[in-house]
Write a protein that holds these residues in place. Sequence first.
Motif, PDB file in Angstrom:
ATOM      1  N   HIS A 108       7.688   6.116 -60.405  1.00  0.00           N
ATOM      2  CA  HIS A 108       7.217   6.991 -59.562  1.00  0.00           C
ATOM      3  C   HIS A 108       5.695   7.189 -59.434  1.00  0.00           C
ATOM      4  N   VAL A 109       5.840   4.972 -59.674  1.00  0.00           N
ATOM      5  CA  VAL A 109       4.232   4.373 -58.465  1.00  0.00           C
ATOM      6  C   VAL A 109       4.372   3.516 -57.733  1.00  0.00           C
ATOM      7  N   ILE A 110       3.677   3.710 -56.615  1.00  0.00           N
ATOM      8  CA  ILE A 110       3.539   2.641 -56.374  1.00  0.00           C
ATOM      9  C   ILE A 110       2.494   1.805 -55.957  1.00  0.00           C
ATOM     10  N   PRO A 111       2.457   0.357 -56.237  1.00  0.00           N
ATOM     11  CA  PRO A 111       0.901   0.041 -55.970  1.00  0.00           C
ATOM     12  C   PRO A 111       0.187  -0.473 -54.980  1.00  0.00           C
ATOM     13  N   THR A 112      -0.458   0.207 -53.760  1.00  0.00           N
ATOM     14  CA  THR A 112      -0.660   0.340 -53.456  1.00  0.00           C
ATOM     15  C   THR A 112      -1.311   1.736 -53.496  1.00  0.00           C
ATOM     16  N   PHE A 113      -2.426   1.920 -52.682  1.00  0.00           N
ATOM     17  CA  PHE A 113      -2.906   3.354 -52.065  1.00  0.00           C
ATOM     18  C   PHE A 113      -1.843   3.749 -51.009  1.00  0.00           C
ATOM     19  N   ILE A 114      -1.472   4.735 -51.385  1.00  0.00           N
ATOM     20  CA  ILE A 114      -1.151   5.467 -49.359  1.00  0.00           C
ATOM     21  C   ILE A 114      -1.276   6.542 -49.483  1.00  0.00           C
ATOM     22  N   SER A 115      -2.796   6.392 -48.009  1.00  0.00           N
ATOM     23  CA  SER A 115      -2.841   8.088 -47.436  1.00  0.00           C
ATOM     24  C   SER A 115      -2.341   8.797 -46.465  1.00  0.00           C
ATOM     25  N   THR A 116      -2.238  10.341 -46.775  1.00  0.00           N
ATOM     26  CA  THR A 116      -1.085  11.064 -46.350  1.00  0.00           C
ATOM     27  C   THR A 116      -1.354  10.268 -44.276  1.00  0.00           C
ATOM     28  N   SER A 117      -2.020   9.976 -43.806  1.00  0.00           N
ATOM     29  CA  SER A 117      -2.211   9.345 -42.642  1.00  0.00           C
ATOM     30  C   SER A 117      -1.229   7.954 -42.767  1.00  0.00           C
ATOM     31  N   GLN A 118      -0.453   7.362 -43.421  1.00  0.00           N
ATOM     32  CA  GLN A 118       0.261   7.005 -43.470  1.00  0.00           C
ATOM     33  C   GLN A 118       1.301   6.590 -43.595  1.00  0.00           C
ATOM     34  N   PHE A 119       1.738   8.141 -43.688  1.00  0.00           N
ATOM     35  CA  PHE A 119       3.245   7.941 -44.625  1.00  0.00           C
ATOM     36  C   PHE A 119       4.425   8.338 -42.846  1.00  0.00           C
ATOM     37  N   GLN A 120       3.806   7.886 -42.157  1.00  0.00           N
ATOM     38  CA  GLN A 120       5.252   7.972 -40.855  1.00  0.00           C
ATOM     39  C   GLN A 120       4.859   6.253 -40.406  1.00  0.00           C
ATOM     40  N   THR A 121       4.562   5.820 -41.517  1.00  0.00           N
ATOM     41  CA  THR A 121       4.794   4.504 -40.241  1.00  0.00           C
ATOM     42  C   THR A 121       4.795   3.082 -41.688  1.00  0.00           C
ATOM     43  N   SER A 144       9.149  11.429 -43.079  1.00  0.00           N
ATOM     44  CA  SER A 144       7.884  12.125 -42.171  1.00  0.00           C
ATOM     45  C   SER A 144       8.759  12.849 -40.712  1.00  0.00           C
ATOM     46  N   SER A 145       8.389  14.111 -40.953  1.00  0.00           N
ATOM     47  CA  SER A 145       8.617  15.009 -39.860  1.00  0.00           C
ATOM     48  C   SER A 145       7.619  16.026 -39.200  1.00  0.00           C
ATOM     49  N   GLY A 146       7.022  15.914 -38.644  1.00  0.00           N
ATOM     50  CA  GLY A 146       6.118  17.092 -38.514  1.00  0.00           C
ATOM     51  C   GLY A 146       5.203  16.652 -39.810  1.00  0.00           C
ATOM     52  N   ASN A 147       5.005  17.940 -40.355  1.00  0.00           N
ATOM     53  CA  ASN A 147       4.346  18.009 -41.703  1.00  0.00           C
ATOM     54  C   ASN A 147       5.194  17.541 -43.103  1.00  0.00           C
ATOM     55  N   PRO A 163      -1.175  16.675 -51.691  1.00  0.00           N
ATOM     56  CA  PRO A 163      -1.767  15.831 -52.453  1.00  0.00           C
ATOM     57  C   PRO A 163      -2.412  16.584 -54.004  1.00  0.00           C
ATOM     58  N   VAL A 164      -3.090  15.674 -55.111  1.00  0.00           N
ATOM     59  CA  VAL A 164      -3.066  16.742 -56.134  1.00  0.00           C
ATOM     60  C   VAL A 164      -4.381  15.915 -56.319  1.00  0.00           C
ATOM     61  N   TYR A 165      -4.803  14.508 -56.248  1.00  0.00           N
ATOM     62  CA  TYR A 165      -5.990  14.190 -55.733  1.00  0.00           C
ATOM     63  C   TYR A 165      -6.224  12.962 -54.813  1.00  0.00           C
ATOM     64  N   THR A 166      -6.825  12.311 -54.909  1.00  0.00           N
ATOM     65  CA  THR A 166      -7.164  11.308 -53.754  1.00  0.00           C
ATOM     66  C   THR A 166      -8.612  11.008 -53.927  1.00  0.00           C
ATOM     67  N   SER A 169      -9.236   5.097 -53.657  1.00  0.00           N
ATOM     68  CA  SER A 169      -8.038   3.746 -54.310  1.00  0.00           C
ATOM     69  C   SER A 169      -7.070   4.983 -55.854  1.00  0.00           C
ATOM     70  N   LEU A 170      -7.030   6.001 -56.042  1.00  0.00           N
ATOM     71  CA  LEU A 170      -5.899   6.232 -56.592  1.00  0.00           C
ATOM     72  C   LEU A 170      -5.115   7.715 -55.484  1.00  0.00           C
ATOM     73  N   ALA A 171      -4.277   7.715 -55.660  1.00  0.00           N
ATOM     74  CA  ALA A 171      -3.390   9.128 -54.504  1.00  0.00           C
ATOM     75  C   ALA A 171      -2.747   9.194 -55.528  1.00  0.00           C
ATOM     76  N   VAL A 172      -2.435  10.761 -55.969  1.00  0.00           N
ATOM     77  CA  VAL A 172      -1.251  11.789 -56.235  1.00  0.00           C
ATOM     78  C   VAL A 172      -1.270  12.710 -55.683  1.00  0.00           C
ATOM     79  N   TYR A 173       0.281  12.631 -55.346  1.00  0.00           N
ATOM     80  CA  TYR A 173       1.236  13.336 -55.044  1.00  0.00           C
ATOM     81  C   TYR A 173       2.234  14.552 -55.185  1.00  0.00           C
TER      82      TYR A 173
END
Length: 247
Positions: A108-121, A144-147, A163-166, A169-173
């Motif tokens: 459940h843990v990704i070793p990089t920070f992923i923002s919501t804007s990166q989901f589609q790329t 990713s499809s739309g929202n 998103p729970v927290y961002t 540096s850390l993003a929690v979804y």
Amino acid sequence: MTFNFQFFLLITLLCTTTTTTTVAQPAQAPGPPAPTNITKILEKASQFTTLIRLFSITKVGDQINTQLNNSKQGMTVFAPTDNAFSSLSAGTLNSLSDQQKDELIQFHVIPTFISTSQFQTLSNPLRTQAGDSTTYNFPLNMTSSGNQVNLTTGVVNATVENPVYTDGSLAVYQVDKVLLPMSLFGPQPPAAAPSPQTQKEKKKKAGDEDTTATGDSKANSSRRIGLRWALHGLMNGVIAFIVMYYL
């Protein structure tokens, strides 16, 4: 004009009074921010009691905090709610060994920070802390499809809810299901096809066994024939003896 001595005294007193001026002290600079703590973040968000407990059991929570404070790549956590864990079949977590629980949570843990804007790329499969992302191991794909953003493991499909927290540096979804990896909950990989050399060896062994069986069969047949001739000779001898005795 009458001189007012009391008025003169009052004016003199006011002029000689010393005025004290208070100098404002400069405000203290804010201290360094407190180190990020994934457990406190989840506790504040509530509804992640089971995940917090597993973070503690597996020590993954401590690993996340350490990596965040010593790495510039950041981290991303997909956090299943208590309801997501409750929807698992009874005894699922208890059936796992300590190592398997660690692999499940690391998945459940990704070793990089992923923002919501990166989901589609993002490129699939995502690389998780669990390791090998190939089929039958720990593949995690995002669509990713739309929202709407979905995660699939080959065993279960989950939705990224919010998103729970961002903090950059850390993003929690929050996710609505526990991400079950193929390695622990999926079908086992098919057995590898035997190599040509192995097939040749099997054929040779089978041929050797057939030859041995044929040789044994021939030897047994020869012994049976010899026994029949011996019996035949014995019977002829007995008959000849009887005939000669009575004659």
